[in-house]
Structure formats: C-alpha cells, structure tokens
Design a protein around this motif. Structure first.
Motif, PDB file in Angstrom:
ATOM      1  N   THR A   2       0.846  -1.195   0.000  1.00 12.84           N
ATOM      2  CA  THR A   2       0.000   0.000   0.000  1.00 12.84           C
ATOM      3  C   THR A   2       0.879   1.242   0.000  1.00 12.84           C
ATOM      4  N   THR A 174       2.506  -1.986   4.331  1.00 13.70           N
ATOM      5  CA  THR A 174       1.813  -3.277   4.279  1.00 13.70           C
ATOM      6  C   THR A 174       0.297  -3.136   4.213  1.00 13.70           C
ATOM      7  N   GLY A 175      -0.182  -1.898   4.462  1.00 13.84           N
ATOM      8  CA  GLY A 175      -1.622  -1.682   4.493  1.00 13.84           C
ATOM      9  C   GLY A 175      -2.236  -1.892   5.855  1.00 13.84           C
ATOM     10  N   THR A 176      -1.395  -2.058   6.878  1.00 14.23           N
ATOM     11  CA  THR A 176      -1.881  -2.243   8.242  1.00 14.23           C
ATOM     12  C   THR A 176      -1.556  -1.012   9.084  1.00 14.23           C
ATOM     13  N   SER A 177      -2.046  -1.002  10.305  1.00 13.87           N
ATOM     14  CA  SER A 177      -1.792   0.124  11.206  1.00 13.87           C
ATOM     15  C   SER A 177      -0.349   0.162  11.693  1.00 13.87           C
ATOM     16  N   ASP A 178       0.446  -0.841  11.333  1.00 14.48           N
ATOM     17  CA  ASP A 178       1.864  -0.830  11.687  1.00 14.48           C
ATOM     18  C   ASP A 178       2.685   0.043  10.754  1.00 14.48           C
ATOM     19  N   ASP A 179       2.090   0.428   9.610  1.00 17.50           N
ATOM     20  CA  ASP A 179       2.806   1.285   8.660  1.00 17.50           C
ATOM     21  C   ASP A 179       3.091   2.646   9.268  1.00 17.50           C
ATOM     22  N   LEU A 183      -2.520   7.013   8.281  1.00 11.02           N
ATOM     23  CA  LEU A 183      -3.255   5.748   8.354  1.00 11.02           C
ATOM     24  C   LEU A 183      -4.719   5.917   7.991  1.00 11.02           C
ATOM     25  N   GLY A 239      -8.002   1.118  12.437  1.00  9.07           N
ATOM     26  CA  GLY A 239      -7.895  -0.138  13.172  1.00  9.07           C
ATOM     27  C   GLY A 239      -7.220   0.017  14.515  1.00  9.07           C
TER      28      GLY A 239
END
Length: 324
Positions: A2, A174-179, A183, A239
């Motif tokens: 992403t 990665t498209g997750t909230s860890d990016d 967000l 998220g």
C-alpha cells in the motif's frame, strides 16, 4: 503493498512581533488574567506591515524542506490551507511556489478555516495514494490579524498569525496500522452552522474583507462533541483505539476546548501537545505549527501513533491518524 504518505519534515514560522495580553488591556475592557483564564493564551504574533500570508508560508515551507533534506525542485505539489490569502486570486500556493523557485508541479489552496490543514493533509494524502504526486508540501498559513474587529474583546484576543508546513512523501507499506505515515482521515462539514463562525464580508456579497464574528458558546459546544466523535472515527478507520494513541496534536484554539475534548476521550493531559499559550489561535497554521514545536521539543518519537484534529468555520471538522 500500500502506498502511504509519510511526514518526512516539519517546520514553522512566527512573525517577529510578539503581542502580549497586556496590549489589549490598553484599549479594551480586558486583562491578562481574564484572557489567560478563559483561553490559556498568553501571547500571539502579528505579521508586520507588508508581511503577507505567502511570506509566512514560504518561511515555514523552507524550514520543512530543510528538515526533510529536500529541495523545492523535488516537490511535485503544494497544498496550502488558508482563509487569509494574499489576493482573491491566484491561489496563495502559487505565490509560494514562485517564492520557493519551484517551476514544476502544481499548487492550489484549500479553505476550511481552522480545519484547513486537516483538509489539506487529506487531499495531499489522496494525491500520493492515487499516484498523482510523490512528494507534497502541505502548508497552513494565516494572517488573521488582518480580519479582526479590534472592538470585540471576545474574538480579537484569540487569534494570531503564523505558518506551519510538512513534507509528505510516498512510501510503501503493508496496508496495516503498523505502517508509518497517514493511516486514516475523517472529514465533515455542516453548513447549517456556518453563521456561528464566519467573516462578515466577501467578494461576491459585500465587496469587502469583513471581520471575524463568532458565537463562542455555540462553537465550544460543537467543538468538543465533534472533535471527540471524529477522533474515535478516524482511529476506528485505522484499526486503532484510544489506548493506542501516543500523542494528540489538536487545533490550538482554546485550552478549555483542548482539555475538555481530551477528558471526554479519556486521554491524559501529558499526551496532548499544547502550544496555544505562545501563539494563540493561528487557524489553519496551528496544527503544523504545533507539530513543528513538538518535534523541536522531542515530544514526537518515531513510530508514535499520533492523532490530530480540528474544527473551523463551515462548520468544517475532521481528524487524521498517523504513525510518526
């Protein structure tokens, strides 16, 4: 993968003239104690004669570019949030573009008053996510001292001039909230409430600039409710929850709004960045200005979850969740 838009540099500029609360007491029925108690503001900065919104914006932009290690020629777009443009047209962003020596790319203004930077940041994020730009300079800049009614002690003591800027750059995640990066964003407006915070003039209606008018109690009530709801909404989109938030960088309008919103969200004061005491309400400039000050003070650490939120005339409001 992403494409995320990540803040890689921040900067701000405040005019040299510092105006303490005592200055207003010389011609209004007010005092330093009255202003501090009701707003948290101790001082603000006013632009000098001949110093324009574009001048403030350009200086903040240069500081952000330096922090990011970028040259203006590497920027694809400028998105400038302001309600106090140099001219009716062209967009003040294009004036900044010229002052930076940027001959490529594109530049435009966003007008959502105090929520302007949130709207500009959201637009810039979309430009990057859509592949229209790889690097965007997002600026909030205002000279609100030019639209004050100096006989209205309920409004003229609140506002100041200033500018803040961030450099946004595309980065794969990665498209997750860890990016790292932006967000989620959450934007709203409701024109039914426009009369509680507006300026009494305009090109089409009065052919005058006009002065700022505000129904303070109504704005306060809407601000706390709407900022609370938008913060929760943007975290849900990302998220995340309140427990995940490391810092909140709110619009710096009034310490009572900042504190009441934080309490309603269950956020401890130490997580909230507060700079309103030093520059008052600088409208669209207040969030990037506060971000820049927070970076200077070491309050924003890499990978912190940060929420920033604002409400302004329109009414327009929103929030952004990001990982620093």
């Amino acid at each position: 993968m992403t494409t995320r838009a990540r803040i890689t540099g921040v900067g701000h500029y405040l005019p040299e003239r510092v105006v303490p609360n005592a200055w207003f007491a010389s011609f209004l029925d007010t005092s330093d104690e009255w202003i501090r108690a009701r707003t948290g503001i101790e001082r603000r900065h006013f632009a000098a004669e001949g110093e324009f919104t574009s001048d403030l914006a350009t200086k903040a932009a240069r500081a952000a570019l330096a922090a990011a290690g970028r040259d203006a020629g590497e920027i694809d777009a400028i998105v400038l949030a302001t309600s106090t443009p140099d001219l009716t047209f062209p967009a003040t962003a294009t004036i900044v573009q010229e002052k930076l020596g940027m001959t490529g790319g594109f530049a435009f203004d966003v007008q959502a008053v105090c929520a302007g930077f949130i709207f500009a940041l959201s637009n810039a994020t979309a430009l990057i996510a859509g592949g229209q730009a790889g690097r965007v300079l997002v600026i909030g800049a205002e000279t609100f001292s030019r639209i004050m009614n100096w006989e209205d002690r309920t409004t003229c003591v609140l506002f100041g001039d200033g500018a803040g800027a961030v450099v946004l750059e595309a980065e794969q995640g990665t498209g997750t909230s860890d990016d790292r990066g932006i967000l989620a964003t959450d934007l709203h407006s409701d024109g039914r409430f426009r009369v509680i915070l507006q300026v009494s003039g305009g090109v089409s209606s009065t052919q005058t600039t006009g002065h700022l008018t505000m129904a303070g109690k109504e704005v306060f009530r809407h601000a706390v409710e709407k900022l609370h709801d938008s913060t929760l909404a943007v975290l849900a989109k990302a998220g995340l929850g309140i427990a995940d938030v490391d810092r909140v960088v709110p619009h710096q309008a009034n310490i009572r709004i900042i504190d009441r919103t934080a309490a309603k969200l269950g956020l401890p004061r130490e997580k909230v960045v507060v700079t309103v005491q030093d520059h008052g309400n600088t409208s669209a400039a207040s969030i990037p200005l506060a971000m820049s000050v927070a970076v200077d003070q070491g309050l924003l650490a890499e990978r912190d979850v940060v929420v920033t939120e604002a409400i302004g005339g329109g009414l327009s409001w929103g929030a952004v969740a990001l990982r620093w």
